[in-house]
Design an enzyme around this catalytic site. Structure first.
Site, PDB file in Angstrom:
ATOM      1  N   GLU A   1      -1.480  10.453  -4.820  1.00  0.00           N
ATOM      2  CA  GLU A   1      -2.625  11.035  -4.311  1.00  0.00           C
ATOM      3  C   GLU A   1      -2.949  12.245  -5.427  1.00  0.00           C
ATOM      4  O   GLU A   1      -2.251  13.084  -5.565  1.00  0.00           O
ATOM      5  CB  GLU A   1      -2.306  11.673  -2.874  1.00  0.00           C
ATOM      6  CG  GLU A   1      -2.578  10.525  -1.939  1.00  0.00           C
ATOM      7  CD  GLU A   1      -2.297  11.123  -0.412  1.00  0.00           C
ATOM      8  OE1 GLU A   1      -1.581  12.229  -0.503  1.00  0.00           O
ATOM      9  OE2 GLU A   1      -2.236  10.419   0.514  1.00  0.00           O
TER      10      GLU A   1
ATOM     11  N   LYS B   1       0.894  -1.130   0.044  1.00  0.00           N
ATOM     12  CA  LYS B   1       0.037  -0.185   0.012  1.00  0.00           C
ATOM     13  C   LYS B   1       1.016   1.006  -0.002  1.00  0.00           C
ATOM     14  O   LYS B   1       1.962   1.111   0.536  1.00  0.00           O
ATOM     15  CB  LYS B   1      -0.954  -0.147   1.302  1.00  0.00           C
ATOM     16  CG  LYS B   1      -0.338   0.714   2.495  1.00  0.00           C
ATOM     17  CD  LYS B   1      -0.551   1.703   2.677  1.00  0.00           C
ATOM     18  CE  LYS B   1       0.205   2.613   3.499  1.00  0.00           C
ATOM     19  NZ  LYS B   1      -0.063   4.150   3.916  1.00  0.00           N
TER      20      LYS B   1
ATOM     21  N   THR C   1       5.812   6.330   3.546  1.00  0.00           N
ATOM     22  CA  THR C   1       4.318   6.014   3.753  1.00  0.00           C
ATOM     23  C   THR C   1       4.148   4.783   2.613  1.00  0.00           C
ATOM     24  O   THR C   1       3.161   4.746   1.949  1.00  0.00           O
ATOM     25  CB  THR C   1       3.649   7.116   3.515  1.00  0.00           C
ATOM     26  OG1 THR C   1       3.926   8.201   4.214  1.00  0.00           O
ATOM     27  CG2 THR C   1       2.264   6.781   4.325  1.00  0.00           C
TER      28      THR C   1
END
Lengths: 395, 395
Positions: free
Chosen positions: B266, B176, B187
Site C-alpha cells: 500500500e 492478492k 493478508t
C-alpha cells in the site's frame, strides 16, 4: 500523610540546581542547542540507558566512572547523537569536558547527546557554548529548549512534596522525545533533579519502577534508539526524606512526562490507552497491549477515526497470546464494540464509537477473559505528518 | 534436466481447471468480487493458513473436513473477511455452498474470504453470483480481479515445466495482497493449481518450504491477518512428475508472487532486500532482517531516499542480536556506507548512496561479523499513501 503540589517552572525550582541553554551553531535556527545542568554541591547520580546494543558514546563514557560515583554536572547537546562513532566518540567527550571553565565547578562531569547517528561531534562548536553559558543561571526553559529534536514543545515539570510536619522537598525534570518512542524507553532524554534526602541505595530501584510504569509503556513508532537516557541527580539539600511521598511524586512526574512525549509524537493527534484485561498472565497482557500500541493498522485507523475494531481483534489474535473470540470483549471507553454475545455494530453504535475516537485521549480496552492479568500501554495515531517528518529528518 | 518456461495467462493454462469472476454487488464499483476455481476431476488439496489466533470462518470450515480430503471447488469473495463472526460465519458458508448449482459439479467445496472483519457475509449477494458464473470458463483474469482488495494490479502467473523426455506439466496461481503483509504470511490469499502428478504426501512439505522462502519473508506493515491462505490444488491430469522440477517451479512462482505483493504494498514505491550476513545463528539473522523490514524509521527513510544508515544500525542494535559496532559493515548494494574502519560518509559517497536509493529495487546488507548465518527479508517504503489508504480503508 503528604501532599504533592505542581509548581510553575522546571529544574530552576529545586534548591542548589542551576541550568542554562545556549545556541552554539549546531542548529540552523537560533534555538538553543547545548545545555548544562549543575548542582553547587555533589550529587548522587543514577541513570537508566537504552537496551540498544549500539549504545552511544556518552553512555559508554558515563559507564567508565566507577560504581557509585558522584557528579554535579551534566552537559547535553542536540543535533548529533555521537553514536556509532567508535573510540573517537568517547575521546571527543573527554576533549570537550576537559575544557569546562572553572566557573562550571564540574566534578565528574557527564554528557548526553541526541540527534543524527554516525557523525563525529562538532567539538569546537560545543566548546564555544562554555563562553556563552551563565553557570549561575536557573534557566530551565532554555535548557529544555536546547535538548529538543523533533519535539514541537518543550517539556518540563516540577513538584513540591509537603510532608505532614510541614517539611518539604522538590523534584523536577526536563525531557525530550517525540518520534522513535518504544515500549523499551526510546529516543528520549530525561533529566530529573531533586533536593530530597534520598538514600543512594533507593535511587535505582525507585527510578526503575517509575520508568517501567511510564516511559516503558509508551510507543510512537516502536523503535529503540542508541541514546535513550533517564538520569536522576540528588543533591539532598533539603535534608528531608519520605520514601512513599518521593516515590509517588516521581511516578507522577514520569507518567506525565511520558504522556507529554506521546502527545508530541511525531505527527500525532491523539493519545490512546490500550488496556488489556484478564489475560492469562502479565507477560501475555503486556505482549498484547504493546502489539496494539505498535500496530500500523491500528495507528492509521486511529488517525482516520474509523471505529474498525476488526484491526484491534486481528492484532490481539496475531500477538500469540491465549485468546478466544467467544470470550473477547472490546470497548472504546465504555462502549462495547465487540462481544460474541452482542449484535454486529449497528449504525447508531458505530456513530457513538466514531464520536469517542474524535477525542484527543481515550481508552481501548480488550477483556481477554482468560485470567486476571492487566497491562496498559499508551500509543498514538500515525498521520501523514509522521511520514513527512521522518522522510526528511536530516534535511 | 528440465526447463521452466513462463507462459502467458494464469489458472486457465492448466489442464482441467476452470475459473471465473463476476460482480455480485459486494463492491460499489463494477469490478468482479466473487470468483470460483474448479477442476473437472477431483484434486488433492493442501493449505497453509494464518497463525492469527482468530482464524476466519472459512479457515475453520476448511478444517472441519477430514484429513486428506479431496475437493474440486474453491469459492472466493472480496470485501468481507467473514472473521470474528462466530458460529454464524461457518453456518453462512454451509448455506452458500449448499446452493451451488449442479453445473458447478462441486465435491467438498471450500471457501476463502478477504475484506473487513466483523460483519456477517452478504449471503444472498454471494449466492447471486452462481447464476452469473460460467462454470466452463477459463477466465483467470476475472478471477484474479475478483479477489483484489487494496491491490492496484491483479496478480497471476503460470509456468510450464518440460522434462528431458519432452513430457511436461504446468503450475499456475492467482494471488492478492497489498497491505498488512508480514513475515508470517499475512493478508494475502494465494491459489495455486497444477496438473503435475504430485504424490499427496509431498504437497505439504513442498508448499511449506516454498512459503517459508517467499511469502514469509515479505513485510508491508508487520501485521498478520485473520484470513491468510495459500492453497495448492493438484488434479494430476498430466500424469507427469519430477520433484526437483516441480519444487523449483513452485519456488519461482511463490517468490515472484511475493515480490509482486511487495511491489504493490500500500503506497509503496520501492522494494528493498534486507540481507543480514554472518550473524551468530540463523535465528538472529532472521530476527535482525525482519526488524529492518518492519521498522517505521527505516521505511520512512526509504521513502525519503535519505541515506541515513544510522537508522539501519540503530534497528540492528535494538533487535537483541549479538553484534558489535567495530565489526558491523553496512552496504547499500555494493557501496559501503558504514564500517568502523571506513571514514565518515563524505558528500561524494552520500550522493552515491542516495542514487542507489532512487532505484525501484535495491539491497541493504548488514554484515554482522559474528558467525556465518544469513537471512534475507524483503520490505518496502512507507509513504503518505500508506497512511491515506489505511486511514479510510472501509470508506
Amino acid at each position: 500523610m503528604f501532599q504533592i503540589f505542581p509548581i510553575k517552572g522546571g529544574l530552576d525550582t529545586v534548591e542548589g540546581f542551576f541550568c542554562d541553554g545556549v545556541h552554539a551553531g549546531l542548529r540552523d535556527t537560533e534555538q538553543p542547542d547545548v545545555a548544562f545542568i549543575r548542582s553547587d554541591t555533589l550529587c548522587d547520580i543514577e541513570a537508566l540507558f537504552t537496551t540498544n546494543r549500539f549504545q552511544a558514546a556518552p553512555i559508554k563514557h558515563y559507564q567508565r566512572y566507577p560504581d557509585g560515583f558522584q557528579s554535579n554536572f551534566v552537559l547535553i547537546n542536540a543535533k548529533n547523537a555521537n553514536a556509532m562513532t567508535g573510540k573517537r566518540g568517547i575521546d571527543d567527550i573527554d576533549t570537550i569536558l576537559s575544557q569546562l571553565p572553572e566557573a562550571a565547578n564540574a566534578h565528574n562531569p557527564v554528557m548526553s547527546s541526541t540527534g543524527v547517528i554516525g557523525y563525529p561531534l562538532p567539538v569546537e562548536k560545543i566548546v564555544s557554548a562554555f563562553k556563552k553559558f551563565d553557570f549561575g543561571a536557573k534557566n530551565s526553559e532554555r535548557a529544555a529548549e536546547a535538548i529538543m529534536t523533533t519535539d514541537s514543545f518543550k517539556k518540563e515539570l516540577a513538584f513540591e512534596v509537603v510532608l505532614e510536619e510541614g517539611e518539604s522537598f522538590r523534584i523536577a525534570a526536563i525531557c525530550k522525545g517525540a518520534g522513535m518512542i518504544n515500549p523499551a524507553m526510546a529516543t528520549m532524554l530525561c533529566f530529573i533533579v531533586t533536593d530530597a534526602d534520598i538514600p543512594k541505595a533507593r535511587m535505582k530501584p525507585l527510578l526503575k519502577k517509575s520508568v517501567e510504569q511510564s516511559f516503558n509503556r509508551i510507543s510512537v513508532d516502536g523503535d529503540t534508539s542508541t541514546n535513550d537516557t533517564v538520569m536522576l541527580l540528588a543533591n539532598r539539600q533539603s535534608g528531608v526524606w519520605d520514601e512513599e511521598a518521593f516515590s509517588e511524586a516521581l511516578d507522577m512526574l514520569t507518567h506525565r512526562l511520558a504522556l507529554m512525549i506521546l502527545r508530541d509524537g511525531e505527527g500525532a493527534n491523539k493519545v490512546v490507552a490500550f488496556e488489556v484485561k484478564n489475560a492469562k498472565n502479565e507477560e501475555e497482557a503486556k505482549r498484547a497491549a504493546k502489539a496494539l500500541s505498535n500496530s500500523l493498522l491500528v495507528k492509521t485507523a486511529l488517525f482516520g477515526e474509523d471505529p474498525n475494531w476488526g484491526r484491534i481483534a486481528s492484532t490481539i489474535g496475531a500477538s500469540e497470546i491465549t485468546c478466544d473470540e467467544a470470550k473477547l470483549v472490546i470497548k472504546y471507553d465504555d462502549l462495547i464494540v465487540y462481544s460474541s454475545e452482542f449484535p454486529v455494530l449497528d449504525e447508531a453504535r458505530e456513530k457513538a464509537a466514531a464520536e469517542i475516537m474524535k477525542q484527543p485521549q481515550f481508552t481501548i480496552s480488550c477483556d481477554i477473559g482468560e485470567g486476571d492479568a492487566t497491562y496498559t500501554a499508551y500509543g498514538c495515531d500515525l498521520s501523514y505528518d509522521y511520514v513527512k517528518i521522518n522522510a526528511d529528518y536530516r534535511t
